[in-house]
Design an enzyme around this catalytic site. Structure first.
Site, PDB file in Angstrom:
ATOM      1  CE  LYS A   1      -5.762   1.689  -4.641  1.00 25.51           C
ATOM      2  NZ  LYS A   1      -6.949   1.965  -3.884  1.00 25.51           N
TER       3      LYS A   1
HETATM    4  C1  LIG Z   1      -8.056   2.967  -3.417  1.00 22.42           C
HETATM    5  C2  LIG Z   1      -7.951   4.022  -2.389  1.00 22.42           C
HETATM    6  C3  LIG Z   1      -8.840   4.122  -1.315  1.00 22.42           C
HETATM    7  C4  LIG Z   1     -10.086   3.317  -1.233  1.00 22.42           C
HETATM    8  O1  LIG Z   1      -9.871   1.958  -1.285  1.00 22.42           O
HETATM    9  P1  LIG Z   1     -11.130   1.004  -1.530  1.00 22.42           P
HETATM   10  O2  LIG Z   1     -10.619  -0.340  -1.089  1.00 22.42           O
HETATM   11  O3  LIG Z   1     -11.427   1.050  -3.003  1.00 22.42           O
HETATM   12  O4  LIG Z   1     -12.245   1.486  -0.705  1.00 22.42           O
HETATM   13  C5  LIG Z   1      -8.596   5.045  -0.324  1.00 22.42           C
HETATM   14  N1  LIG Z   1      -7.543   5.875  -0.386  1.00 22.42           N
HETATM   15  C6  LIG Z   1      -6.682   5.837  -1.421  1.00 22.42           C
HETATM   16  C7  LIG Z   1      -5.517   6.771  -1.404  1.00 22.42           C
HETATM   17  C8  LIG Z   1      -6.867   4.929  -2.458  1.00 22.42           C
HETATM   18  O5  LIG Z   1      -6.018   4.915  -3.497  1.00 22.42           O
END
Ligand SMILES: *Cc1c(COP(=O)(O)O)cnc(C)c1O
Length: 379
Positions: free
Chosen positions: A181
């Site tokens: 991210k």
């Molecule tokens: C990455 C992601 C999540 C989950 O995030 P985590 O921190 O890995 O639990 C949820 N929604 C979207 C759209 C994502 O890209």
């Protein structure tokens, strides 16, 4: 070349070492500091509640809003399964909706058509980092008596009409700090709300339904051993090791954003003339965090999407697909009897899309190689 890569500097490494040497490695002073600094970055008097993933945060958000069996939550089909799975954790049903083919975000009219007497929450996803049209969604929610939880896993930092995502009138916003991210703590997330009742419930359910977390007990005057369990909660707290990373990633986020913007603009320029539909950029209503740079092959392209991904891979260039829409996954398809025809825009986008490499430590030369390889393969 991967499609994403974390950008960890000496500051993060030093802070993690400091944490390890301090003797306090689970939720403690560094997590408090990270939460305070994150809340200050978002501004507007929000509360920032750290969690060990955005998935955990979305689960806590819906739990705090009282979502349970018989309820429906509206979710885009073009998202990661986490957005919908948390609805199932609570025994409720996600109602998947199609996207707008230009913004790739949920469209308010599609949401409106999906509302039933069981609908409780709308969960917009700011796909790739571009803000959804939140005024329309918030107006609809208010008129229909629905709550709004923003899945902002891609959207730190994104602005909607000048306001940071996290400061809008939705009930709860959740950011992700997963490894790929826009900033990372390895695994982690942040829940943002301005509602003190929701914040209190989320903080209790984050840590076993205990009314005070370990660090509060450690620093407060009542006996350190005393705590009360008020609900069967979860184990979703963020560690200080992770927060040590987050403290420094947060300080770099504006620089990270500038780099991502620079790379995005260079793709817009460099890929002109190719049979590609480019992503919607920053628009009059919203800015873009450029978590992902998603292009779609047009019908004129002489390679199919799968073949292009394979050829790029042979050139050492990593790409990915965001996402295989939920309606195509066996669990969601079979549980809710879904077909591709119900989601024509998301399904068509899926079949032609790929996410190009975009990460802050990507050099201009790396990117030029991606661009020239695409010209070679598609011109
Ligand atoms: C990455 C992601 C999540 C989950 O995030 P985590 O921190 O890995 O639990 C949820 N929604 C979207 C759209 C994502 O890209």
């Amino acid at each position: 070349m991967p499609f994403a890569l974390p950008d960890i500097g000496d500051e993060e490494i030093q802070e993690v070492v400091d944490c390890l040497r301090s003797g306090w490695i689970t939720t403690g002073p560094k997590t408090k500091q990270f939460e305070q600094e994150f809340a200050r970055y978002i501004g507007d008097g929000v509360e920032a509640i750290s969690v060990n993933s955005a998935t955990a945060g979305l689960h806590l958000a819906l739990e705090a809003l009282g979502v349970g069996p018989g309820d429906e939550v509206i979710v885009p089909t073009l998202t990661f399964t986490a957005t919908a799975e948390v609805v199932r954790y609570l025994g409720a049903d996600p109602v998947l909706v199609d996207i707008d083919p230009v913004s790739m975000n949920v469209d308010v009219n599609t949401i409106k058509a999906a509302i039933s007497s069981r609908t409780k929450v709308i969960m917009p996803v700011h796909y790739a980092g571009l803000a959804c049209d939140m005024d329309a969604i918030l107006d609809l929610a208010q008129a229909s008596g629905l709550r709004v939880v923003e899945d902002a896993a891609h959207a730190f930092p994104t602005r909607y009409k000048g306001k940071l995502i996290g400061t809008l009138a939705s009930d709860i916003t959740v950011f992700s700090f997963y490894a790929n991210k826009t900033m990372t703590t390895g695994e982690g997330g942040m829940v943002i709300t301005r509602d003190p009742k929701l914040a209190e419930r989320i903080k209790i359910m984050r840590i076993h339904g205990i009314s005070r977390d370990a660090f509060d007990r450690y620093v407060s005057k009542t006996p350190a051993w005393f705590y009360e369990v008020v609900a069967p909660g979860f184990k979703y707290n963020l560690t200080d090791i992770a927060s040590a990373l987050g403290i420094h990633q947060l300080r770099k986020i504006d620089r990270f954003l500038l780099r991502r913007q620079h790379l995005a603009y260079a793709y817009f320029e460099g890929l002109q003339g190719l049979p590609l539909t480019m992503p919607a950029g920053t628009s009059e209503h919203g800015s873009h965090a450029w978590h992902l740079f998603v292009v779609r092959l047009t019908a004129k392209a002489r390679l199919g999407r799968d073949e292009l991904i394979q050829k790029l891979s042979e050139h050492g260039i990593g790409t990915s697909v965001h996402y295989i829409p939920l309606h195509r996954h066996p669990y969601w398809r079979d549980t809710y009897h879904l077909t591709a025809e119900q989601f024509p825009h998301a399904d068509a986008a899926y079949q032609s899309m790929l996410s190009l490499p975009l990460y802050t430590s990507m050099t201009d030369a790396d990117q030029q190689r991606v661009i020239s390889t695409l010209h070679e393969l598609l011109s």
